[in-house]
Design an enzyme around this catalytic site. Structure first.
Site, mmCIF file in Angstrom:
data_model
loop_
_atom_site.group_PDB
_atom_site.id
_atom_site.type_symbol
_atom_site.label_atom_id
_atom_site.label_comp_id
_atom_site.label_asym_id
_atom_site.label_seq_id
_atom_site.Cartn_x
_atom_site.Cartn_y
_atom_site.Cartn_z
ATOM 1 N N GLU A 59 22.510 3.729 12.685
ATOM 2 C CA GLU A 59 21.451 4.833 13.122
ATOM 3 C C GLU A 59 22.022 5.950 13.599
ATOM 4 O O GLU A 59 21.704 6.937 13.485
ATOM 5 C CB GLU A 59 20.403 4.259 13.894
ATOM 6 N N THR A 67 23.090 12.909 8.751
ATOM 7 C CA THR A 67 24.046 12.667 7.622
ATOM 8 C C THR A 67 23.532 11.830 6.377
ATOM 9 O O THR A 67 22.616 10.978 6.982
ATOM 10 C CB THR A 67 25.221 12.149 8.202
ATOM 11 N N LEU A 84 32.754 13.697 9.931
ATOM 12 C CA LEU A 84 31.180 13.196 10.025
ATOM 13 C C LEU A 84 30.477 14.118 10.735
ATOM 14 O O LEU A 84 29.379 14.287 10.634
ATOM 15 C CB LEU A 84 31.043 11.912 10.720
ATOM 16 N N GLY A 85 31.223 14.990 11.683
ATOM 17 C CA GLY A 85 30.522 16.006 12.376
ATOM 18 C C GLY A 85 29.481 15.740 13.663
ATOM 19 O O GLY A 85 29.744 14.417 13.846
ATOM 20 N N TYR A 86 28.980 16.563 14.378
ATOM 21 C CA TYR A 86 28.237 16.171 15.596
ATOM 22 C C TYR A 86 29.133 14.999 16.418
ATOM 23 O O TYR A 86 28.683 13.929 16.550
ATOM 24 C CB TYR A 86 26.872 15.585 15.109
ATOM 25 N N TYR A 94 13.549 7.941 18.181
ATOM 26 C CA TYR A 94 13.601 7.198 17.009
ATOM 27 C C TYR A 94 14.603 6.339 16.842
ATOM 28 O O TYR A 94 14.298 5.227 16.535
ATOM 29 C CB TYR A 94 13.940 8.593 15.911
ATOM 30 N N ASP A 142 11.407 9.062 11.819
ATOM 31 C CA ASP A 142 12.468 10.181 11.452
ATOM 32 C C ASP A 142 11.892 11.244 10.632
ATOM 33 O O ASP A 142 10.704 11.302 10.430
ATOM 34 C CB ASP A 142 13.757 9.657 10.669
ATOM 35 N N CYS A 193 9.143 9.846 -1.948
ATOM 36 C CA CYS A 193 8.242 10.949 -1.508
ATOM 37 C C CYS A 193 9.145 12.072 -0.866
ATOM 38 O O CYS A 193 9.494 12.174 0.325
ATOM 39 C CB CYS A 193 7.440 10.381 -0.153
ATOM 40 N N CYS A 205 5.321 10.938 -7.516
ATOM 41 C CA CYS A 205 4.209 10.008 -6.969
ATOM 42 C C CYS A 205 3.903 9.118 -8.024
ATOM 43 O O CYS A 205 3.469 8.088 -7.702
ATOM 44 C CB CYS A 205 2.890 11.211 -6.860
ATOM 45 N N CYS A 212 5.047 5.643 -6.748
ATOM 46 C CA CYS A 212 4.725 5.375 -5.292
ATOM 47 C C CYS A 212 3.818 4.398 -5.141
ATOM 48 O O CYS A 212 2.845 4.567 -5.917
ATOM 49 C CB CYS A 212 4.237 6.993 -4.645
ATOM 50 N N THR A 251 24.895 23.544 12.188
ATOM 51 C CA THR A 251 23.331 23.533 12.392
ATOM 52 C C THR A 251 22.804 25.083 12.641
ATOM 53 O O THR A 251 21.880 25.385 11.945
ATOM 54 C CB THR A 251 23.002 22.680 13.304
HETATM 55 FE FE1 SF4 Z 1 4.316 10.825 -1.159
HETATM 56 FE FE2 SF4 Z 1 3.386 8.559 -2.623
HETATM 57 FE FE3 SF4 Z 1 1.752 10.591 -1.457
HETATM 58 FE FE4 SF4 Z 1 3.148 11.088 -3.732
HETATM 59 S S1 SF4 Z 1 1.677 9.695 -3.601
HETATM 60 S S2 SF4 Z 1 3.003 12.543 -1.967
HETATM 61 S S3 SF4 Z 1 5.050 10.195 -3.278
HETATM 62 S S4 SF4 Z 1 3.025 9.246 -0.474
#
Ligand code: SF4
Length: 353
Positions: A39, A45, A82-84, A122, A140, A194, A202, A205, A302
């Protein structure tokens, strides 16, 4: 808006994750230590970049004790590129605290995890849920985007208030017994379906029927996010100082950019050769024999961009102020050089001493 009500997405999301989760090295044995290291590495990254680093790091430092005891040079070498780098230093400080205060183990408590250096909301949520099965959200950037679209929310996701609201909303729908899988599934959906840049996919999804942004045709308009400030440009002149097959390294001061790391000596501004030679003498005590222009390079941090010009500077002798002269082999094996210097580090290793 101070609260957000989400549809019950757990069942379709977990079924999708079961079938589509990517095989990643930290997922096969999700011990608290492995989850923690992965994590921290994954912050800012990409997954593909992290995989070889994670495998090498775990081989070299397989547990909290070895992390606490390793030298800073070796630790930073494992992190090189890796940076940071403060992430690596925080890992070690936290490992030492775990040994001193927690019996050498990560605590199974979100609140106690939050007290460790380098661990914020997070990461504490991710370790608590994935490694210990505790019912905490891990929100995140991927999760912010997915939830914002799902709820068709027009709240600005760069605002702490929105983040808090989304975390609370996720904790409301989080299945108590499968918190780790649920959090990972949400992040995975954001990383692979997404998507942030370009249109979300979508049609693949599992949450399409429940998604507010999809229903309202807002998938490309959301989430709303304040534009980042433009990065500040800094001009630097990088010196590849060579002498008898060795190259000079210089240690940066503590605090600020690349704090306390080794670097190739460099100067502010873009200096013409005579000025660069004079500054090399004044600042680093180098007796310049020859100076030769190298290619330009650019590195993006950054908030800052370095626009660099470079010179190979042949020195009369391996002296100078605050310089460490090393062979190319020594540098590769023992000293971590930030990626910003990579174009010039290759020049250092080209054997033109
Ligand atoms: Fe995101 Fe799924 Fe909604 Fe499309 S349908 S905007 S992929 S959550």
């Amino acid at each position: 808006m101070d609260f957000l009500v989400l549809p019950d997405i757990a069942k379709p999301l977990l079924a999708w994750y079961d079938a589509h989760a990517r095989v990643l090295p930290w997922r096969d044995t999700p011990t608290p230590y492995r989850v923690w290291i992965s994590e921290i590495m994954l912050q800012q990254t990409r997954v593909q970049t992290v995989i070889p680093y994670f495998e090498r790091f775990i081989r070299a430092l397989p547990d909290i004790k070895s992390l606490a005891g390793v030298t800073e040079e070796t630790l930073l070498k494992l992190w090189e590129g890796l940076g940071y780098y403060s992430r690596a230093r925080n890992l070690q400080t936290a490992a030492r605290r775990l040994i001193a205060e927690h019996g050498g183990a990560l605590p199974a408590s979100y609140e106690k995890l939050l007290t460790l250096p380098g661990i914020g909301d997070y990461t504490a949520g991710a370790i608590a849920s994935i490694a210990f099965g505790l019912p905490h959200a891990a929100v995140d950037g991927n999760v912010l985007r997915v939830i914002s679209r799902l709820a068709a929310s027009e709240a600005d996701i760069s605002q702490p208030r929105t983040k808090r609201m989304i975390r609370q909303a996720v904790e409301q729908i989080l299945p108590r017994e499968q918190a780790g899988a649920f959090n990972q599934a949400l992040m995975e959906l954001g990383a692979t379906v997404c998507l942030a840049s370009g249109a979300p996919v979508c049609k693949g999804c599992p949450l399409q029927k429940l998604c507010g942004a999809f229903t309202l045709g807002l998938t490309e308009a959301l989430p709303l996010k304040e534009k980042k400030k433009a990065r500040r440009v800094e001009c630097r002149t990088v010196l590849v100082l060579t002498c008898g097959g060795k190259t000079a390294l210089h240690k940066r001061g503590e605090g600020g950019l690349l704090s306390g790391l080794w670097e190739l000596p460099n100067l502010a501004g873009h200096l013409p050769p005579q000025e660069a030679a004079a500054e090399a003498a004044a600042r680093f005590g180098v007796r310049v024999k020859e100076i030769e222009r190298l290619a330009n390079a650019k590195h993006i941090f950054t908030h800052i961009e370095w626009h660099m010009i470079g010179y190979r500077v042949k020195a009369e002798d391996c002296g100078g102020i605050g310089l460490l002269w090393v062979s190319d082999e020594q540098r590769r094996q023992a000293y971590a050089l930030p990626s910003a210097f990579r174009p010039y580090a290759n020049e250092a290793g080209s054997g033109k001493a």
